[in-house]
Design an enzyme around this catalytic site. Structure first.
Site, PDB file in Angstrom:
ATOM      1  N   LEU A  21       0.844  -1.198   0.000  1.00 34.50           N
ATOM      2  CA  LEU A  21       0.000   0.000   0.000  1.00 34.50           C
ATOM      3  C   LEU A  21       0.879   1.248   0.000  1.00 34.50           C
ATOM      4  CD1 LEU A  21      -3.112   0.501   0.084  1.00 34.50           C
ATOM      5  CD2 LEU A  21      -2.802   1.111   2.494  1.00 34.50           C
TER       6      LEU A  21
ATOM      7  N   HIS B  70       3.408  -5.245 -19.984  1.00 34.27           N
ATOM      8  CA  HIS B  70       4.041  -4.264 -19.090  1.00 34.27           C
ATOM      9  C   HIS B  70       3.684  -2.836 -19.510  1.00 34.27           C
ATOM     10  CE1 HIS B  70       7.665  -3.758 -16.174  1.00 34.27           C
ATOM     11  NE2 HIS B  70       6.755  -2.828 -15.981  1.00 34.27           N
TER      12      HIS B  70
ATOM     13  N   ARG C 104       6.239  -6.563 -10.358  1.00 37.14           N
ATOM     14  CA  ARG C 104       7.317  -7.269 -11.039  1.00 37.14           C
ATOM     15  C   ARG C 104       6.949  -8.746 -11.087  1.00 37.14           C
ATOM     16  NH1 ARG C 104       8.705  -2.884 -12.367  1.00 37.14           N
ATOM     17  NH2 ARG C 104      10.754  -1.889 -12.168  1.00 37.14           N
TER      18      ARG C 104
ATOM     19  N   ILE D  32       1.189   4.048  -5.288  1.00 31.31           N
ATOM     20  CA  ILE D  32       0.301   3.481  -6.305  1.00 31.31           C
ATOM     21  C   ILE D  32      -0.773   2.627  -5.639  1.00 31.31           C
ATOM     22  CG2 ILE D  32       0.164   2.045  -8.365  1.00 31.31           C
ATOM     23  CD1 ILE D  32       3.086   2.756  -8.930  1.00 31.31           C
TER      24      ILE D  32
ATOM     25  N   GLU E 234      10.039 -11.505 -18.717  1.00 30.62           N
ATOM     26  CA  GLU E 234       9.509 -10.702 -19.832  1.00 30.62           C
ATOM     27  C   GLU E 234      10.637 -10.117 -20.676  1.00 30.62           C
ATOM     28  OE1 GLU E 234       8.572  -6.386 -17.973  1.00 30.62           O
ATOM     29  OE2 GLU E 234       7.282  -7.987 -17.181  1.00 30.62           O
TER      30      GLU E 234
ATOM     31  N   ARG F 218       4.860  -4.079   5.249  1.00 28.88           N
ATOM     32  CA  ARG F 218       5.858  -4.261   6.309  1.00 28.88           C
ATOM     33  C   ARG F 218       5.368  -3.761   7.651  1.00 28.88           C
ATOM     34  NH1 ARG F 218      10.866  -1.559   3.246  1.00 28.88           N
ATOM     35  NH2 ARG F 218       9.136  -0.236   2.597  1.00 28.88           N
TER      36      ARG F 218
END
Length: 309
Positions: free
Chosen positions: A148, A275, A228, A151, A257, A171
Site C-alpha cells: 500500500l 508491461h 514485477r 500506487i 519478460e 511491512r
C-alpha cells in the site's frame, strides 16, 4: 564543454530530445561494441540516464556522480554499489501513480467480465449462435493489496469507487489508512476475492506470492500483478490456473519478460498485458521530464527531486 552522460536504453523521444539539449549523450544500447564504448568514455561520463546499471558498470565509470532511472522501480540498479561509490540514484515516482492504478482496475474488470474473450467472441462470429455465459463483477468483493504505497493507495481509492472492500498487507500498519491491515499475507489471501500485487521488486520480495498464498486465494480468487513478475511463483500460478486451483489472473508483468510462457495463451481465465502500467503519453512524458529535472538539479548543485540513494 557539456556534461557527458551515458544512456543505457531507449527512452521516450521527448526525454531524449531534452537530454540532448542539455548534455552530450552517448547511447550505450546502440553501440556495436559496448565494452569499447564504456572504456573510451569511462573518464568522462558523469551521469547515467536509464536503468539496468550493475556494480560492474558503476565500477568502470570513476567519474560517475548520478544515475537517473526512468521508472519508479529501481531494482535493475545496484543501489548498494552506487552508495558505496558515492553515486546518487533517482527514480520517477508519483507521476505514474494514476496510470498504473487505472490499468489495474481495467485489468480487474477485463478479467471479471472476460472482456478480451468477449471481443474475440464477437469478432469470430459466434454471437448469432451462442451466448458468452455469466461471469463476475467487482461490487461487494474484497481486494487485498500487497504493497500500500503511493500506487497502492490510488488503486485502493479506485477499488472503493467500484464498491469493493479494501484490505492490505505490508511491512507495517499505516495508522492514517482506514483499511484493515494484515501482517500475514497468507491470511489476507485466504480472506480476499482479489489479490493485487504492487510491491517493489528485488530480493526482499522475490517469490513472496508463493504457491501457498495462491492456494489460499483459491478457486474463486483472482490475482493481478502490476509490480514485477519475480514477486509471484509463476510456475505455481500457471499450474493452479490450469488445474482450477486459482480462479484467474490479470498480468502486466512476467518473470522473464518479454518472454511469456506459452501455456498462458490457451487459458480463458487469464488476461495478459505487455508491461503497460505507465504506458500513456502524458505519464511517459512526465517520467522523462523528471529524469531530466533530476539530472539538471544535480549538476546545478540543487536538491534532487526524487532521490532514492
Amino acid at each position: 564543454m557539456t556534461i557527458e552522460i551515458l544512456q543505457t536504453h531507449k527512452l521516450l523521444e521527448s526525454c531524449e530530445v531534452a537530454l540532448a539539449e542539455r548534455f552530450t549523450v552517448h547511447k550505450l544500447h546502440e553501440a556495436a561494441d559496448k565494452p569499447a564504448l564504456i572504456a573510451q568514455l569511462a573518464p568522462r561520463v558523469r551521469a547515467i540516464a536509464g536503468g539496468a546499471v550493475n556494480a560492474d558498470l558503476i565500477a568502470q565509470l570513476p567519474a560517475l556522480e548520478i544515475i537517473a532511472n526512468f521508472g519508479v522501480g529501481y531494482d535493475s540498479i545496484d543501489t548498494a554499489a552506487a552508495r558505496a561509490a558515492n553515486v546518487r540514484v533517482t527514480n520517477t515516482p508519483n507521476v505514474l501513480n494514476d496510470a498504473v492504478a487505472e490499468l489495474t482496475i481495467g485489468l480487474m474488470i477485463a478479467l471479471a467480465r472476460r472482456i478480451p474473450q468477449a471481443d474475440q467472441f464477437v469478432r469470430q462470429g459466434k454471437w448469432p449462435t451462442a451466448g458468452m455465459g455469466l461471469f463476475s463483477e467487482l461490487t461487494g468483493k474484497t481486494v487485498g493489496i500487497l504493497g500500500l504505497g503511493r500506487i497502492g493507495k490510488e488503486i485502493a481509492a479506485r477499488a472503493q469507487a467500484m464498491k469493493m472492500r479494501v484490505v492490505y498487507f505490508g511491512r507495517h500498519r499505516q495508522e492514517s489508512e482506514p483499511h484493515i491491515f494484515y501482517d500475514n499475507l497468507l491470511e489476507m489471501a485466504r480472506d480476499s476475492d482479489w489479490l493485487v500485487v504492487i510491491a517493489p521488486g528485488g530480493k526482499d520480495t522475490e517469490g513472496i506470492v508463493s504457491r501457498q498464498v495462491l492456494e489460499a486465494l483459491g478457486p474463486q480468487g483472482n490475482i493481478v500483478n502490476v509490480a514485477r513478475g519475480t514477486l509471484i511463483d509463476e510456475a505455481a500460478m500457471l499450474d493452479l490456473l490450469q488445474s482450477g486451483g486459482l480462479g484467474g489472473a490479470a498480468l502486466d508483468v512476467f518473470e522473464h519478460e518479454p518472454r511469456v510462457p506459452e501455456a498462458f495463451f490457451a487459458l480463458d481465465n487469464v488476461v495478459l498485458s505487455p508491461h503497460q502500467g505507465s504506458a500513456t503519453i502524458q505519464t511517459r512524458n512526465a517520467m522523462g521530464a523528471l529524469v531530466v529535472a533530476n539530472l539538471a538539479a544535480h549538476f546545478a548543485g540543487e536538491p534532487l527531486i526524487s532521490a532514492v540513494v
